[in-house]
Design an enzyme around this catalytic site. Structure first.
Site, PDB file in Angstrom:
ATOM      1  N   LYS A  11       1.119  -1.207   0.081  1.00 29.53           N
ATOM      2  CA  LYS A  11       0.414  -0.078  -0.155  1.00 29.53           C
ATOM      3  C   LYS A  11       0.821   1.149   0.469  1.00 29.53           C
ATOM      4  O   LYS A  11       0.475   1.868  -0.716  1.00 29.53           O
ATOM      5  CB  LYS A  11      -0.794   0.171   1.417  1.00 29.53           C
TER       6      LYS A  11
ATOM      7  N   GLU B 110      10.462  -4.524   4.918  1.00 28.31           N
ATOM      8  CA  GLU B 110      10.713  -5.948   4.600  1.00 28.31           C
ATOM      9  C   GLU B 110      10.190  -6.106   2.658  1.00 28.31           C
ATOM     10  O   GLU B 110      11.121  -7.224   2.114  1.00 28.31           O
ATOM     11  CB  GLU B 110      10.198  -7.024   5.409  1.00 28.31           C
TER      12      GLU B 110
ATOM     13  N   GLY C 274      -4.856  -2.125   4.903  1.00 32.93           N
ATOM     14  CA  GLY C 274      -3.882  -3.308   4.032  1.00 32.93           C
ATOM     15  C   GLY C 274      -4.476  -4.428   4.752  1.00 32.93           C
ATOM     16  O   GLY C 274      -4.268  -5.505   4.032  1.00 32.93           O
ATOM     17  N   ARG C 275      -5.260  -4.532   5.614  1.00 35.98           N
ATOM     18  CA  ARG C 275      -5.266  -5.774   6.237  1.00 35.98           C
ATOM     19  C   ARG C 275      -7.072  -6.237   5.270  1.00 35.98           C
ATOM     20  O   ARG C 275      -7.719  -7.178   5.430  1.00 35.98           O
ATOM     21  CB  ARG C 275      -5.356  -6.153   7.911  1.00 35.98           C
TER      22      ARG C 275
ATOM     23  N   GLU D 102      -4.795  -7.149  14.361  1.00 34.21           N
ATOM     24  CA  GLU D 102      -4.395  -4.671  14.455  1.00 34.21           C
ATOM     25  C   GLU D 102      -5.101  -4.337  14.413  1.00 34.21           C
ATOM     26  O   GLU D 102      -5.116  -3.186  14.526  1.00 34.21           O
ATOM     27  CB  GLU D 102      -3.529  -5.405  12.798  1.00 34.21           C
TER      28      GLU D 102
ATOM     29  N   HIS E  99      -4.588 -31.998  18.012  1.00 33.02           N
ATOM     30  CA  HIS E  99      -2.621 -33.449  18.398  1.00 33.02           C
ATOM     31  C   HIS E  99      -1.591 -31.977  18.275  1.00 33.02           C
ATOM     32  O   HIS E  99      -1.147 -32.192  18.418  1.00 33.02           O
ATOM     33  CB  HIS E  99      -2.675 -34.356  16.898  1.00 33.02           C
TER      34      HIS E  99
ATOM     35  N   LYS F 233       9.485  -0.850  14.741  1.00 30.16           N
ATOM     36  CA  LYS F 233       9.670  -0.500  12.626  1.00 30.16           C
ATOM     37  C   LYS F 233      11.060   0.459  12.780  1.00 30.16           C
ATOM     38  O   LYS F 233      12.133   0.920  12.441  1.00 30.16           O
ATOM     39  CB  LYS F 233       8.944  -0.402  11.523  1.00 30.16           C
TER      40      LYS F 233
END
Ligand SMILES: O=P(O)(O)OC[C@H]1O[C@](O)(CO)[C@@H](O)[C@@H]1O
Length: 541
Positions: free
Chosen positions: A200, A206, A260-261, A346, A377, A505
């Site tokens: 965005k 990263e 973004g999400r 978030e 499990h 960040k």
């Protein structure tokens, strides 16, 4: 008004204090329970009857929703008001899957912008998919470079929807850990790989680090001029995409009113359309739209996202259950919990109200999950016998897309059994009888008894869909998006900002140069200083 809201909270709290408020089993025989707590929205059948929402509790929670004006806030979102107040933005992910002319952001025609981009994406997919017949190179693989919302949604959807024979294979590079690209690149041919840089902001460290790595790989394999034609950008930051060398015709934009999400429906979803085909992507949008229509029209008591949000308020704020598990009984939904972790945590990991005051009650729970039956499990022991109940969302898919009937029956049976076991538990009489039937002596029976008891009355919500396809996946994801919206309104927090991710960040930006060979560490706490020194020692300088 504020008094009305506090009175509504007080009423719910009063019910939570009545003895046995968290019990579920005594409620199961209530007439009308299924009518109140089994709801259909689109193809999703949601069963909330295995929760401790009695008729009285539900009424009190619905009164709270009315007092808080949740549906009025929903309408303000749909009108394109700037409800993300800390960033001064509208919240219009519904416009991404809505019809033309339906949504505005202020005076801007949000739908026109969306549909222009969709048209451009569809034309691009047609070109890429038709390339071989036009004598152009045929791309077999698409690499999506992005992180958070620019990775989790599309990755989850591609994994859920990709079937053999679909146009391309999709790969998702998110982690700045070079091992991720190291492992991925060996299976790829630069001549047949299309690279999408999904961000965005187009500044995420990263993503940009990985974008440079992969662009270098394209350039080394194809030469600089050719490499550009393999690069696509998905972003709101068109200046930065041009500076990175992406040809203008290969940039697909979206607006800052897409969080973004919540962006998998925007240009950020291009990898899904390329990998699975345009019709699949369109069906995903249409599925989400089906849930939007339900959310926008259903009254409080029938509104599934709101009911699920109210159950969460009851669990988190009133019964003190601070976590929730998401258990999709479908391997193709393996990344669904990860996507929801971002969508929910978030959004709702907030400690102050819209007005900036400390919240009065706990907000977003910790969300975690794994597909069933694998989860059984690993961590389900804690859900059955741990000290604090963990409400579980169990997603069941009635019909598989394979022919292994017996496996599917086992899968469904396990999903149903977990919900049943959480609810009913196992009391001393039952456990004693079982051990005695096995011939165990009385001392052993008594010694083992406490270990084998299950308290029961542990809540779960079962979501049942007929098939897993683009339409039902779109509905499921939109259901949780709207649930998050409702919780934001109920808790009076901004579910659409994420300032909490900034500090880490910034500190990482300071630390990167300090980790270079021979560099001096700056001022840090003693623990961090010692760790930097030890890392330098282990790395030989
Ligand atoms: O798409 P971008 O701008 O690269 O951001 C990626 C992700 O980073 C975050 O800002 C959190 O760090 C998320 O909200 C977002 O989805």
């Amino acid at each position: 008004m504020a008094d009305g809201i506090e009175a509504a909270w007080d009423r719910v709290a009063e019910l939570a204090r009545t003895p046995g408020a968290g019990a579920i089993r005594p409620l199961m025989g209530d007439a009308g329970r299924a009518d109140r707590l089994i709801r259909r929205a689109g193809d999703v059948r949601a069963d909330l009857t295995k929760t401790s929402l009695s008729a009285e509790v539900l009424d009190a929670l619905l009164d709270l929703a009315r007092a808080r004006g949740v549906l009025a806030s929903r309408d303000a979102m749909a009108r394109g008001e700037a409800i993300n107040t800390t960033e001064g933005r509208a919240v219009l992910h519904m416009a991404l899957r809505g019809p033309r002319g339906a949504f505005k952001a202020g005076s801007e025609d949000a739908s026109a912008e969306v549909h222009d981009t969709l048209d451009a994406m569809r034309a691009f997919c047609a070109r890429v998919h038709g390339a071989q017949s036009n004598g152009e190179i045929r791309f077999t693989d698409v690499v999506n470079i992005g992180i958070g919302g620019s990775d989790l949604g599309p990755q989850m959807a591609a994994r859920a929807l990709w079937r053999a024979g679909m146009p391309m294979r999709a790969h998702y590079l998110s982690n700045v850990d070079g091992h991720a690209w190291e492992a991925m690149r060996h299976g790829l041919d630069p001549a047949r790989t299309l690279v999408l840089v999904a961000s965005k902001t187009f500044t995420t460290a990263e993503t940009m680090a990985n974008a440079h790595l992969v662009r270098d790989w394209l350039r080394a394999g194809l030469g600089e001029a050719e490499a550009g034609s393999h690069l696509v950008a998905l972003s709101t930051n068109l200046k930065a995409t041009a500076a990175f060398g992406v040809p203008e015709a290969q940039v697909f934009g979206f607006k800052d009113w897409v969080g973004g999400r919540f962006s998998m429906w925007s240009a950020i979803g291009l990898s899904v359309a390329l990998a699975c085909g345009w019709d699949v992507f369109q069906a995903l949008l249409d599925g989400a739209r089906t849930m939007d229509e339900h959310f926008l029209s259903a009254p409080e008591a029938e509104n599934l996202p709101l009911l699920m949000a109210l159950a969460e308020v009851w669990h988190v704020d009133m019964l003190g259950y601070p976590t929730r598990a998401v258990l999709p009984y479908d391997e193709r939904l393996a990344r669904f919990p990860a996507h929801l972790q971002q969508v929910e945590m978030e959004s709702l990991g907030k400690r102050v109200t819209l007005g900036g005051l400390p919240v009065a009650r706990p907000t977003g729970p910790v969300v975690f999950g794994e597909p069933g039956t694998n989860a059984q499990h690993s961590f389900m022991q804690l859900l059955h016998q741990g000290t604090t109940p963990v409400p579980a969302d169990i997603v069941l898919v009635a019909n598989p897309d394979h022919g292994f009937e017996e496996n599917h029956r086992q899968l469904l049976a396990n999903g149903l059994a977990q919900a049943e076991a959480l609810l009913r538990g196992r009391d001393a009489t039952e456990v004693r009888e079982e051990m005695e039937a096995k011939g165990m002596d009385a001392a052993a029976v008594e010694a083992l008894l406490p270990h084998r008891l299950f308290p029961g009355d542990r809540p779960s919500t079962t979501l049942l869909i007929p098939h897993l396809d683009a339409a039902t996946l779109g509905q499921l994801v939109a259901l949780y998006e709207h649930k998050v919206f409702c919780l934001g309104a109920l808790w009076n927090v901004n579910a659409f900002d994420q300032w909490g991710v900034e500090l880490g960040k910034q500190l990482a930006g300071v630390l990167v140069p300090e980790l270079a060979p021979g560099a001096q560490a700056g001022a840090h706490d003693p623990s961090t200083t010692a760790l930097i020194a030890e890392i330098h020692r282990l790395r030989g300088g």
